[in-house]
Design an enzyme around this catalytic site. Sequence first.
Site, PDB file in Angstrom:
ATOM      1  N   ASP A 136       0.851  -1.185   0.000  1.00  0.00           N
ATOM      2  CA  ASP A 136       0.000   0.000   0.000  1.00  0.00           C
ATOM      3  C   ASP A 136       0.893   1.244   0.000  1.00  0.00           C
ATOM      4  O   ASP A 136       2.066   1.182   0.386  1.00  0.00           O
ATOM      5  CB  ASP A 136      -0.887  -0.031   1.247  1.00  0.00           C
ATOM      6  CG  ASP A 136      -1.863   1.132   1.317  1.00  0.00           C
ATOM      7  OD1 ASP A 136      -2.295   1.607   0.254  1.00  0.00           O
ATOM      8  OD2 ASP A 136      -2.177   1.568   2.436  1.00  0.00           O
ATOM      9  N   ASP A 192      -0.433   4.987   0.784  1.00  0.00           N
ATOM     10  CA  ASP A 192      -0.797   5.990   1.791  1.00  0.00           C
ATOM     11  C   ASP A 192      -0.769   5.419   3.202  1.00  0.00           C
ATOM     12  O   ASP A 192      -1.352   4.365   3.476  1.00  0.00           O
ATOM     13  CB  ASP A 192      -2.186   6.547   1.493  1.00  0.00           C
ATOM     14  CG  ASP A 192      -2.207   7.321   0.185  1.00  0.00           C
ATOM     15  OD1 ASP A 192      -1.154   7.862  -0.198  1.00  0.00           O
ATOM     16  OD2 ASP A 192      -3.272   7.361  -0.468  1.00  0.00           O
TER      17      ASP A 192
END
Length: 221
Positions: A6, A8
């Site tokens: 991922d 963010d």
Amino acid sequence: MTIGVDIDNVLNSLCESVLEVYNSDSGDNVQFNEILNYGIEQYIKPAWRTKFWEYFGDERVWDRIVWRVDWVVKLIEAGEHDIYFVTATHPEYAGNKFNQLLKALISVSTKSNKEMKDYLKSHFVLLENKHLFKADIIIDDYIENLHLEKEDVYNILVSKPWNIKWANRYNATYLERQRIIICDDTGDIPKIIEAIRNNKKSCELKTKRKELWTRKWGNIT
């Protein structure tokens, strides 16, 4: 191994930056450690909720963001795994996120700018439903994005105020299933991945030995 990472709040400080700009605009004082559930909009003034999504593309937010990508660059440069950056970003903001991530990767990489850009171009995945991404390891800050239903996937959760309680509860409840690997410091992830690889090799060796034994001697009943 194929690894889905991922972006963010795993590789950057998006939540902190959004709160900083929001607090400045609204006169509010929401703190990072107060975000105990996924979704910052639950903790802000109601009048700001309808336009809160705009902060995720606000230049002031991205100017404040801190990136920590040294560990993922280390994995890329080692060349032992296929690292994909999997994000559910709205398409409107995807280009900016790609460029920001690329800039951060280049800043700590020994690869040429072109090499890193080519790598990212072929490993940047825009995907709303991350369960559609097939990987050996998933790294995320949102429990719902982990592949907990797949016993052959290792799930690394980067601990945040909004996930740690739920992760501990999951691990305490489902003792028979593969546990969530909780990571407090992303700098430890290369060591965690190495431990996973060694564990996979050990499991594969045990399976192979069992198959050879069964082939020669049959099942023991």
